[in-house]
Design a protein around this motif. Structure first.
Motif, PDB file in Angstrom:
ATOM      1  N   ASP A 145     -40.259  52.315  45.600  1.00 56.19           N
ATOM      2  CA  ASP A 145     -40.233  52.260  44.132  1.00 56.19           C
ATOM      3  C   ASP A 145     -39.628  53.544  43.591  1.00 56.19           C
ATOM      4  O   ASP A 145     -40.063  54.653  43.945  1.00 56.19           O
ATOM      5  N   SER A 152     -44.398  51.517  33.093  1.00 55.47           N
ATOM      6  CA  SER A 152     -44.668  50.438  34.047  1.00 55.47           C
ATOM      7  C   SER A 152     -45.387  50.977  35.284  1.00 55.47           C
ATOM      8  O   SER A 152     -46.281  50.332  35.841  1.00 55.47           O
ATOM      9  N   ARG A 170     -48.970  49.631  36.525  1.00 53.10           N
ATOM     10  CA  ARG A 170     -49.214  49.135  37.883  1.00 53.10           C
ATOM     11  C   ARG A 170     -50.352  49.893  38.536  1.00 53.10           C
ATOM     12  O   ARG A 170     -51.201  49.310  39.216  1.00 53.10           O
ATOM     13  N   GLN A 198     -53.439  48.605  37.558  1.00 46.23           N
ATOM     14  CA  GLN A 198     -53.559  47.175  37.888  1.00 46.23           C
ATOM     15  C   GLN A 198     -53.646  46.311  36.625  1.00 46.23           C
ATOM     16  O   GLN A 198     -54.386  45.333  36.568  1.00 46.23           O
ATOM     17  N   ASN A 239     -51.776  43.732  34.684  1.00 56.04           N
ATOM     18  CA  ASN A 239     -50.684  42.780  34.873  1.00 56.04           C
ATOM     19  C   ASN A 239     -49.598  43.348  35.791  1.00 56.04           C
ATOM     20  O   ASN A 239     -48.418  43.429  35.418  1.00 56.04           O
ATOM     21  N   PRO A 240     -49.973  43.780  37.001  1.00 55.70           N
ATOM     22  CA  PRO A 240     -49.016  44.519  37.848  1.00 55.70           C
ATOM     23  C   PRO A 240     -47.749  43.747  38.180  1.00 55.70           C
ATOM     24  O   PRO A 240     -46.674  44.343  38.293  1.00 55.70           O
ATOM     25  N   THR A 241     -47.845  42.434  38.321  1.00 52.30           N
ATOM     26  CA  THR A 241     -46.647  41.659  38.677  1.00 52.30           C
ATOM     27  C   THR A 241     -45.659  41.552  37.525  1.00 52.30           C
ATOM     28  O   THR A 241     -44.506  41.159  37.724  1.00 52.30           O
ATOM     29  N   MET A 242     -46.091  41.917  36.299  1.00 51.71           N
ATOM     30  CA  MET A 242     -45.220  41.826  35.126  1.00 51.71           C
ATOM     31  C   MET A 242     -44.568  43.162  34.788  1.00 51.71           C
ATOM     32  O   MET A 242     -43.821  43.255  33.823  1.00 51.71           O
ATOM     33  N   GLN A 243     -44.836  44.173  35.598  1.00 55.07           N
ATOM     34  CA  GLN A 243     -44.315  45.502  35.279  1.00 55.07           C
ATOM     35  C   GLN A 243     -42.983  45.755  35.980  1.00 55.07           C
ATOM     36  O   GLN A 243     -42.746  45.269  37.087  1.00 55.07           O
ATOM     37  N   HIS A 293     -40.047  47.248  38.048  1.00 50.65           N
ATOM     38  CA  HIS A 293     -40.016  47.920  39.351  1.00 50.65           C
ATOM     39  C   HIS A 293     -38.569  48.024  39.797  1.00 50.65           C
ATOM     40  O   HIS A 293     -37.862  47.024  39.885  1.00 50.65           O
ATOM     41  N   SER A 308     -36.255  49.038  42.848  1.00 53.82           N
ATOM     42  CA  SER A 308     -36.384  49.258  44.294  1.00 53.82           C
ATOM     43  C   SER A 308     -35.461  50.388  44.777  1.00 53.82           C
ATOM     44  O   SER A 308     -34.362  50.577  44.264  1.00 53.82           O
TER      45      SER A 308
END
Length: 356
Positions: A245, A332, A336, A339, A341-345, A347, A349
């Protein structure tokens, strides 16, 4: 020896001639053919022990050489005396390889001149024997444990640190220029490229001009986000791609730069990034504050996110970015961490796998 033709651990006994092999070499050196048939012995080279009768017959075939029989008897006795030691050494080496093979990803195919893979690992660590590597890795793990309060994988940690040291030693650095490093940090020119992985990957070249060895090494399990070590008053800043990340990499970099500037000539192994649940040392708190000041405009963002989460207040990375004047990759990042809404933040790579 080429790796594809190389055993993990070579049984050194296979390099020792048996008495049968020694005798076969003597026969062939003297042009004697059909010696197995003459002796009444098949597969002579494999024989670890020959009877006095066979040895006497061999001497006869070679013209009755003075001292040959005794030479073969002494050769045989020495082989049989040494054999248990070679077998035990081989067993110990195999046990060591089982432990040390974790280091193999860090060799990058660069260390391949050894007689076996274990010897390549010794070359990588610049060690004389396996025990030296293991003992040194335990010492490094002890420092990590003292600084972070968690147990690392001591071979992974030692291999990761060693790769960083190797890369650092390849860099030709001028004297460390703290003022130039501080000027770059305070200029915030990096802030306009904060979301660009390619820019982050280009930083080692820039840092060379500051006399700082910035080295990127892929993450190995149960090791570190980053580390700072000093060699001849020049800092090695080693960063891993743990979490893959970009925001994490920026935070790790600035945290380590905090150590470089605030804690000169102190070696630091960074097991965790800023974790509000852990009570770090005073140096860790100072490095956290340093990174937070430059990346998050202080600690208010983190505090607000955790406070609002407890109160079940709705949050978005964009709204927090506007409120706190912090780039969305960092809002974001903290969402994360909390925790929320971590999948909506967001990222971005990044990895350091090139060349591995």
């Amino acid at each position: 020896m080429e790796a594809r033709n190389k055993p993990n651990v070579l049984n050194m006994l296979t390099n020792r001639n048996t008495v049968g092999g020694e005798l076969a070499d003597i026969f062939e050196a003297n042009g004697v053919d059909n010696y197995e048939e003459a002796l009444g012995v098949s597969d002579l080279r494999s024989k670890e022990k020959l009877s006095k009768k066979v040895i006497a017959k061999a001497n006869e075939l070679l013209g009755g050489r003075n001292g040959l029989s005794q030479y073969l008897i002494d050769f045989q006795n020495k082989y049989l005396e040494d054999k248990p030691h070679f077998i035990e050494s081989y067993k110990n080496a195999k046990r060591s390889f089982t432990i040390l093979k974790k280091a193999l990803p860090m060799l990058k195919g660069e260390f391949n001149e050894g007689y076996d893979v274990l010897d390549d690992i010794l070359d990588f660590f610049d060690a004389d024997n396996e025990n030296e590597i293991i003992h040194n890795s335990i010492d490094e793990a002890a420092l990590f444990r003292k600084q972070n309060g968690v147990e690392p994988d001591h071979i992974h940690l030692s291999a990761w640190l060693r790769r960083g040291e190797i890369e650092f030693n390849r860099i030709i650095l001028p004297d460390y220029d703290e003022a130039a490093l501080k000027n770059w940090i305070d200029s915030k020119e990096w802030l306009t490229k904060i979301t660009d992985p390619a820019y982050f990957k280009s930083l080692p070249d820039l840092f060379r001009t500051f006399g700082v060895g910035l080295v990127y090494v892929p993450f190995l399990p149960k090791t570190v986000y980053g580390a700072v070590r000093w060699y001849g008053n020049k800092p090695l800043v080693e960063i891993s791609d743990r979490e893959k990340d970009l925001a994490t990499c920026w935070y790790t970099l600035f945290h380590e730069l905090g150590h470089v500037i605030l804690h000169k000539n102190t070696n630091i192994f960074e097991g965790e990034t800023f974790d509000p649940k852990r009570r770090g040392s005073n140096m860790e708190r100072q490095a956290n504050a340093f990174a937070s000041r430059y990346l998050f405009n202080g600690d208010s963002l983190r505090i607000a996110i955790f406070d609002r989460m407890r109160k079940n207040v709705f949050m978005t990375a964009n709204n927090l970015s506007e409120e706190f004047g912090v780039n969305t990759i960092f809002t974001s990042y903290w969402l994360r961490k909390a925790q929320y809404n971590p999948t909506m933040q967001r990222h971005i790579s990044i990895d350091f796998l090139d060349g591995y």
